[in-house]
Design a protein around this motif. Structure first.
Motif, short mmCIF file in Angstrom:
data_model
loop_
_atom_site.label_atom_id
_atom_site.label_comp_id
_atom_site.label_asym_id
_atom_site.label_seq_id
_atom_site.Cartn_x
_atom_site.Cartn_y
_atom_site.Cartn_z
N PRO A 101 12.81 3.01 0.10
CA PRO A 101 11.43 2.84 -0.38
C PRO A 101 10.79 1.52 0.06
O PRO A 101 9.57 1.48 0.28
CB PRO A 101 11.58 2.90 -1.91
N THR A 102 11.57 0.47 0.19
CA THR A 102 11.01 -0.81 0.63
C THR A 102 10.45 -0.69 2.04
O THR A 102 9.40 -1.27 2.36
CB THR A 102 12.08 -1.91 0.58
N ARG A 105 7.06 0.98 1.99
CA ARG A 105 6.00 0.03 1.63
C ARG A 105 5.70 -0.92 2.79
O ARG A 105 4.55 -1.34 2.96
CB ARG A 105 6.42 -0.74 0.37
N ARG A 106 6.70 -1.23 3.57
CA ARG A 106 6.47 -2.10 4.74
C ARG A 106 5.58 -1.39 5.77
O ARG A 106 4.71 -2.02 6.36
CB ARG A 106 7.82 -2.46 5.35
N ALA A 108 3.33 0.90 5.11
CA ALA A 108 1.98 0.91 4.54
C ALA A 108 1.33 -0.47 4.63
O ALA A 108 0.14 -0.59 4.96
CB ALA A 108 2.03 1.37 3.10
N ALA A 109 2.10 -1.53 4.36
CA ALA A 109 1.55 -2.89 4.39
C ALA A 109 1.10 -3.28 5.79
O ALA A 109 0.20 -4.11 5.94
CB ALA A 109 2.60 -3.88 3.88
N GLU A 144 4.72 8.98 -2.96
CA GLU A 144 3.89 8.38 -4.00
C GLU A 144 4.73 7.47 -4.90
O GLU A 144 4.25 6.41 -5.34
CB GLU A 144 3.19 9.47 -4.82
N ALA A 146 7.41 5.79 -3.98
CA ALA A 146 7.70 4.58 -3.22
C ALA A 146 6.48 3.66 -3.15
O ALA A 146 6.61 2.44 -3.24
CB ALA A 146 8.16 4.95 -1.80
N LEU A 147 5.30 4.24 -2.98
CA LEU A 147 4.10 3.43 -2.79
C LEU A 147 3.44 3.02 -4.10
O LEU A 147 2.91 1.91 -4.20
CB LEU A 147 3.08 4.21 -1.94
N ARG A 148 3.45 3.91 -5.09
CA ARG A 148 2.66 3.68 -6.32
C ARG A 148 3.50 3.48 -7.56
O ARG A 148 2.97 3.18 -8.62
CB ARG A 148 1.70 4.86 -6.56
#
Length: 257
Positions: A101-102, A105-106, A108-109, A144, A146-148
């Motif tokens: 999950p990290t 997020r990377r 998406a970032a 979702e 992982a991100l939210r």
């Protein structure tokens, strides 16, 4: 029929967002030429390998997409994209998302779009309809979460790609009714086959020259793709191709009178 499609394309081109991406802080990089906003109302399914229509791209415009991640090689892919200030779309498998999950997020970032590619990459065409729908929903819920931080069956970025490009009319209608754009591809790197990075570069650049534009499919878990990508992006830059970043069109604001 042809006239109506031409008219529809003209309306889409007039309505879509084509804002230029932010300038890259490093001169001489490829960069992202523009951002294209799409939704299921105007473009329910795209990609000439599977469907009659594709994204409205100009000559020498490409959309970069990556399937089956996240994986241990995804950071290498992200580094190559960042080095050239390029955004792409990642279609992620739920099991990998839950494991990493990290890394989701990377991605998406870094400004990339994240679509879904089911929970476990099963061929939905061969599943009962309720099981196919569950594969889709579990994949969305994993992203979702992982991100939210909480599961949802409503994707933040409503983009989906079928494993093996195998769809059914019923599933296509279901996804369109839920406002989810289905992506095929216009051509691909065939990187599911074992080859050297140089062999893959030769293959994909030849296909690019033949097609001139389109949605390109890669797989970020493939080590050969991660190794080849810097040279491919350099090829795009040196040969004056332009990268288009596809994003979800924001929902229309409610207007009160």
């Amino acid at each position: 029929m042809i006239a109506s499609r031409v008219l529809a394309l003209a309306v889409l081109l007039a309505a879509m967002s084509s804002a230029h991406a932010a300038d890259c802080p490093r001169p001489g990089t490829l960069g992202t030429a523009r951002v294209l906003s799409v939704d299921a109302a105007s473009t329910p399914r795209v990609g000439l390998k599977s469907f009659p229509d594709t994204l409205p791209l100009a000559d020498k415009e490409v959309v970069l997409t990556f399937d089956d991640g996240p994986a241990q090689t995804t950071p290498q892919v992200l580094a190559a994209l960042a080095n050239e200030c390029v955004q792409a779309t990642f279609f992620m498998v739920g099991t990998g998302v839950t494991a990493l999950p990290t890394l989701v997020r990377r991605v998406a970032a870094a400004g990339h779009s994240i679509g879904t590619h089911t929970w476990s990459h099963k061929n939905l065409k061969h599943l009962p309809p309720e099981q196919a729908a569950e594969e889709i929903d579990r994949g969305i819920a994993a992203v979702e979460t992982a991100l939210r931080g909480k599961p949802s069956h409503v994707p933040t970025t409503p983009f989906f790609r079928f494993p093996y490009f195998d769809s059914t009319p019923a599933l296509l209608e279901l996804l369109q009714s839920r406002g989810i754009v289905v992506f095929g591809a216009d051509f691909w790197a065939s990187d599911w086959n074992k080859m050297t990075p140089q062999e893959q570069l030769t293959l994909i650049t030849a296909r690019l020259e033949a097609n001139r534009k389109g949605i390109i499919l890669f797989h970020d878990p493939r080590a050969q793709t991660a190794a080849m990508l810097p040279d491919f992006l350099r090829y795009l830059r040196d040969n004056h191709y332009r990268v288009v970043h596809v994003v979800a069109k924001p929902p229309a604001a409610n207007v009160t009178h």
